[in-house]
Design a protein around this motif. Structure first.
Motif, PDB file in Angstrom:
ATOM      1  N   LEU A  79      -8.024  -8.836   2.870  1.00 42.65           N
ATOM      2  CA  LEU A  79      -7.596  -7.536   3.373  1.00 42.65           C
ATOM      3  C   LEU A  79      -7.956  -7.373   4.841  1.00 42.65           C
ATOM      4  O   LEU A  79      -7.162  -6.862   5.643  1.00 42.65           O
ATOM      5  CB  LEU A  79      -8.238  -6.413   2.547  1.00 42.65           C
ATOM      6  CG  LEU A  79      -7.790  -4.981   2.883  1.00 42.65           C
ATOM      7  CD1 LEU A  79      -6.290  -4.828   2.642  1.00 42.65           C
ATOM      8  CD2 LEU A  79      -8.560  -3.973   2.050  1.00 42.65           C
TER       9      LEU A  79
ATOM     10  N   GLN B 245       0.817  -1.215   0.000  1.00 41.82           N
ATOM     11  CA  GLN B 245       0.000   0.000   0.000  1.00 41.82           C
ATOM     12  C   GLN B 245       0.848   1.262   0.000  1.00 41.82           C
ATOM     13  O   GLN B 245       0.569   2.214  -0.730  1.00 41.82           O
ATOM     14  CB  GLN B 245      -0.908   0.014   1.242  1.00 41.82           C
ATOM     15  CG  GLN B 245      -2.055  -0.979   1.170  1.00 41.82           C
ATOM     16  CD  GLN B 245      -2.895  -0.970   2.433  1.00 41.82           C
ATOM     17  OE1 GLN B 245      -3.885  -1.675   2.525  1.00 41.82           O
ATOM     18  NE2 GLN B 245      -2.512  -0.171   3.409  1.00 41.82           N
TER      19      GLN B 245
ATOM     20  N   LEU C 287     -14.861  -4.572   1.893  1.00 38.22           N
ATOM     21  CA  LEU C 287     -13.472  -5.017   1.801  1.00 38.22           C
ATOM     22  C   LEU C 287     -13.395  -6.540   1.732  1.00 38.22           C
ATOM     23  O   LEU C 287     -14.222  -7.247   2.315  1.00 38.22           O
ATOM     24  CB  LEU C 287     -12.668  -4.508   2.997  1.00 38.22           C
ATOM     25  CG  LEU C 287     -12.606  -2.990   3.180  1.00 38.22           C
ATOM     26  CD1 LEU C 287     -11.665  -2.631   4.322  1.00 38.22           C
ATOM     27  CD2 LEU C 287     -12.156  -2.305   1.892  1.00 38.22           C
TER      28      LEU C 287
ATOM     29  N   HIS D 183      -8.448   2.437   1.958  1.00 36.68           N
ATOM     30  CA  HIS D 183      -9.598   1.697   1.430  1.00 36.68           C
ATOM     31  C   HIS D 183     -10.932   2.198   1.968  1.00 36.68           C
ATOM     32  O   HIS D 183     -11.981   1.745   1.519  1.00 36.68           O
ATOM     33  CB  HIS D 183      -9.461   0.207   1.780  1.00 36.68           C
ATOM     34  CG  HIS D 183      -8.123  -0.377   1.445  1.00 36.68           C
ATOM     35  ND1 HIS D 183      -7.784  -0.777   0.158  1.00 36.68           N
ATOM     36  CD2 HIS D 183      -7.027  -0.606   2.208  1.00 36.68           C
ATOM     37  CE1 HIS D 183      -6.543  -1.241   0.160  1.00 36.68           C
ATOM     38  NE2 HIS D 183      -6.061  -1.150   1.385  1.00 36.68           N
TER      39      HIS D 183
END
Length: 299
Positions: A226, A152, A222, A262
């Motif tokens: 994750l 990320q 999500l 996210h």
């Protein structure tokens, strides 16, 4: 030699410990407030009452299973040299959890467990075994979370350094612990070790599932991979910073760091992280307060 002793005494000073704890906690709270400053506080649009009640009920029920497994793990570890009852194991585990609120570095847990046994040396060895196994599980699972975090934030190089230097360091620490408390580990039967490891795996799976049930309510969009990686990351931070056990803000900040790319509404991250702490730590600690007074005063 005098300088070394002064330095050691300085670090062991409780005022230094608590000052450091307060500063870090305030820093995390400032981080949270700065991130939430421009966001309205409203949970109505993602709150699903039926699903929330069901999942919350399961999570609370699993909290009992979680701490039962920890008490059973401690009983099996101690029975090697001194037979204890499940009531004694419950008293040591939950009493230690309550003591962690007033003693730094989660030393309350060690104090409660070791003080109740006649053989302090063997009890210390058993405590190291229990903590060591959970630490290895947390680190392994945490590396999965770190790998997602590295992707990320494009920290792949740092992640590689953690792998290259972290694993050898763990091996050195593990060997030193084995050598220092060799008597206990020599007497530890392979079948008994397998039981302790199996209970550790089961317990870790229980609180991962608890956390997942809460996260899936607030972050349904999500993926499971994750969410599980995020759980590994948050638990790793919690274990890596034992000084701040019970401090509000540290876990929430670690959750924001992981899930922020996210999620638009940061409250969706903070609420489940806060809930898992209340359910798995605060509530059992309140129960542990009653066990503290029932501990053997002679110990």
């Amino acid at each position: 030699m005098q300088i070394k002793n002064n330095h050691s005494n300085y670090l062991q000073n409780p005022w230094f410990t608590w000052t450091f704890k307060v500063l870090i906690t305030l820093g995390c709270l400032y981080f949270l407030i700065s991130k939430l400053r421009d966001q309205p506080i409203s949970l109505d649009h993602f709150f699903v009452p039926n699903r929330f009640v069901l999942n919350l009920t399961i999570v609370i029920a699993l909290m009992i299973v979680n701490w039962y497994l920890e008490a059973l793990r401690w009983k099996i570890s101690v029975d090697l040299f001194e037979e204890i009852s499940m009531n004694d194991a419950w008293r040591a585990v939950l009493g230690g959890l309550a003591l962690n609120w007033v003693l730094p570095l989660t030393s309350g847990d060690l104090l409660a467990r070791i003080s109740q046994q006649k053989d302090k040396y063997q009890a210390t060895s058993a405590a190291i075994l229990n903590r060591g196994i959970m630490l290895v599980l947390t680190l392994c699972f945490g590396l999965y979370g770190i790998s997602f975090l590295a992707i990320q934030y494009d920290f792949n190089g740092w992640f590689l350094l953690v792998i290259l230097f972290g694993i050898p360091l763990l091996r050195i620490l593990f060997r030193k612990s084995i050598n220092r408390f060799s008597t206990y580990f020599q007497e530890l039967a392979k079948s008994l070790l397998i039981k302790v490891v199996a209970l550790s795996l089961l317990r870790y799976g229980v609180f991962v599932f608890q956390f997942y049930l809460l996260l899936v309510i607030f972050l349904p969009s999500l993926s499971a991979n994750l969410l599980i990686a995020g759980i590994g990351w948050v638990f790793l931070i919690r274990s890596a910073l034992p000084l701040f056990f019970g401090g509000i803000g540290v876990r929430e900040a670690s959750g924001i760091l992981f899930f922020k790319p996210h999620v638009d509404n940061l409250q969706l991250i903070i609420v489940p992280v806060f809930l898992i702490w209340v359910i798995n730590t605060v509530i059992p600690s309140l129960v542990g307060l009653f066990f503290i007074w029932k501990m053997k005063s002679s110990k």
